[in-house]
Design a protein around this motif. Structure first.
Motif, PDB file in Angstrom:
ATOM      1  N   ASP A 141      27.097  47.896  21.875  1.00 58.58           N
ATOM      2  CA  ASP A 141      25.803  48.454  21.504  1.00 58.58           C
ATOM      3  C   ASP A 141      25.766  48.885  20.035  1.00 58.58           C
ATOM      4  N   LYS A 142      26.919  49.276  19.510  1.00 51.48           N
ATOM      5  CA  LYS A 142      26.997  49.672  18.097  1.00 51.48           C
ATOM      6  C   LYS A 142      27.261  48.479  17.172  1.00 51.48           C
ATOM      7  N   LEU A 143      27.874  47.442  17.706  1.00 52.33           N
ATOM      8  CA  LEU A 143      28.223  46.277  16.904  1.00 52.33           C
ATOM      9  C   LEU A 143      27.115  45.232  16.868  1.00 52.33           C
ATOM     10  N   GLY A 181      37.903  37.520  14.219  1.00 46.68           N
ATOM     11  CA  GLY A 181      38.260  38.268  13.026  1.00 46.68           C
ATOM     12  C   GLY A 181      37.098  39.077  12.486  1.00 46.68           C
ATOM     13  N   VAL A 182      35.909  38.477  12.463  1.00 48.19           N
ATOM     14  CA  VAL A 182      34.714  39.192  11.997  1.00 48.19           C
ATOM     15  C   VAL A 182      34.380  40.353  12.934  1.00 48.19           C
ATOM     16  N   ILE A 183      34.441  40.107  14.233  1.00 50.30           N
ATOM     17  CA  ILE A 183      34.146  41.178  15.201  1.00 50.30           C
ATOM     18  C   ILE A 183      35.117  42.343  15.022  1.00 50.30           C
ATOM     19  N   ARG A 194      36.350  47.745  13.157  1.00 46.84           N
ATOM     20  CA  ARG A 194      37.228  48.629  12.376  1.00 46.84           C
ATOM     21  C   ARG A 194      36.411  49.545  11.474  1.00 46.84           C
ATOM     22  N   ARG A 195      35.388  48.983  10.837  1.00 43.68           N
ATOM     23  CA  ARG A 195      34.551  49.793   9.939  1.00 43.68           C
ATOM     24  C   ARG A 195      33.791  50.872  10.697  1.00 43.68           C
ATOM     25  N   SER A 249      40.273  48.578  20.035  1.00 43.01           N
ATOM     26  CA  SER A 249      40.397  47.542  21.074  1.00 43.01           C
ATOM     27  C   SER A 249      39.126  46.717  21.187  1.00 43.01           C
ATOM     28  N   ALA A 250      38.706  46.157  20.064  1.00 41.93           N
ATOM     29  CA  ALA A 250      37.379  45.558  19.964  1.00 41.93           C
ATOM     30  C   ALA A 250      37.162  44.376  20.894  1.00 41.93           C
TER      31      ALA A 250
END
Length: 277
Positions: free
Chosen positions: A119-121, A168-170, A175-176, A181-182
């Motif tokens: 929801d945040k990504l 990698g992008v996700i 991370r930002r 544990s994305a």
């Protein structure tokens, strides 16, 4: 989570693998042994390649075990390459546009797992999707976003590399935003000729994923099994969890691995390493 399977080999009736196996994908929709939950009843999807151009897709919000239309379809459709998926929804609604597999052109895509903090990504990831693909996102799942990101990053040219860049992008976006544990995922992808599968988690153990052993070994181990004796050298299965308990039939795909399945029963493994470029 979810459960999925993919077949590449000789043409078979879909029901042989969906319904007529000891622990096939429909049985797993009720009695998963290795999933995060035993029941995966929030929808079903089947994508298959046949005589027409590109893949056909059947998707339904009915649980697989109760879908009479699926039983009728599976008893009459024969295909040399198909993917099936049973869904256990996490956060996103139970609706047809959220059922796998997702399709664009000749491509099919399935996923078991999740993006943490989706929801945040979601907004930032959606803005990274190519403008021409953006209108094609009709559902609300993380899987559909992953698929369109992979298309954006070159799925048509190099599926494994495109998924490495997508993950990698996700992970960088997560991370930002201090989301740990994305990515938790097994992915299945096909263009109608080749099948690709990935098992990966940012942290901790990844969801289960198995491949069938080479046909020669299976026949040697189980000469009394008539179904195995009918297998051709082309035949391979990729599954979230084994369809039977027979020894020597299944090999676990290692964590952090991508596999490529091609005609002739060829199964190549390589490390799966997310990257930003």
């Amino acid at each position: 989570m979810c459960r999925w399977m993919a077949w590449l080999g000789q043409p078979v009736l879909v029901e042989e693998l969906l319904f007529n196996t000891q622990h096939g994908i429909v049985d797993q929709s009720l009695h998963s042994r290795m999933g995060a939950e035993p029941t995966n009843g929030d929808g079903f999807g089947l994508g298959w390649y046949g005589a027409g151009e590109g893949p056909a897709v059947y998707r339904s919000v009915s649980p697989a075990w109760a879908d009479q239309n699926l039983r009728e379809l599976a008893a009459h459709v024969e295909s040399p390459l198909f993917l099936a998926h049973v869904r256990a929804a996490i956060g996103s609604p139970v609706q047809e546009t959220n059922c796998h597999p997702f399709r664009r052109g000749q491509w099919l895509f399935v996923h078991n797992g999740f993006l943490a903090g989706f929801d945040k990504l979601r907004r930032e990831l959606m803005l990274a999707v190519a403008p021409d693909l953006f209108p094609e996102v009709h559902g609300s799942t993380d899987t559909e976003v992953v698929f369109n990101l992979a298309l954006t990053y070159g799925l048509q040219d190099d599926p494994v590399r495109a998924l490495e860049r997508t993950v990698g992008v996700i992970e960088e976006v997560a991370r930002r935003q201090d989301i740990a544990s994305a990515v938790q995922a097994t992915f299945g992808v096909s263009d109608g000729t080749t099948l690709w599968a990935v098992r990966y988690a940012t942290e901790g153990p990844a969801r289960s994923l198995y491949a069938s052993a080479d046909v020669g070994s299976i026949r040697q181990l189980h000469p009394e099994n008539p179904r195995f004796q009918r297998l051709s050298p082309d035949d391979r299965l990729i599954v979230s969890e084994p369809f039977s308990d027979l020894p020597g039939v299944w090999q676990e795909i290692p964590q952090g691995t991508a596999v490529t399945v091609q005609r002739g029963g060829v199964l190549d493994e390589r490390p799966f390493t997310p990257a930003l470029s």
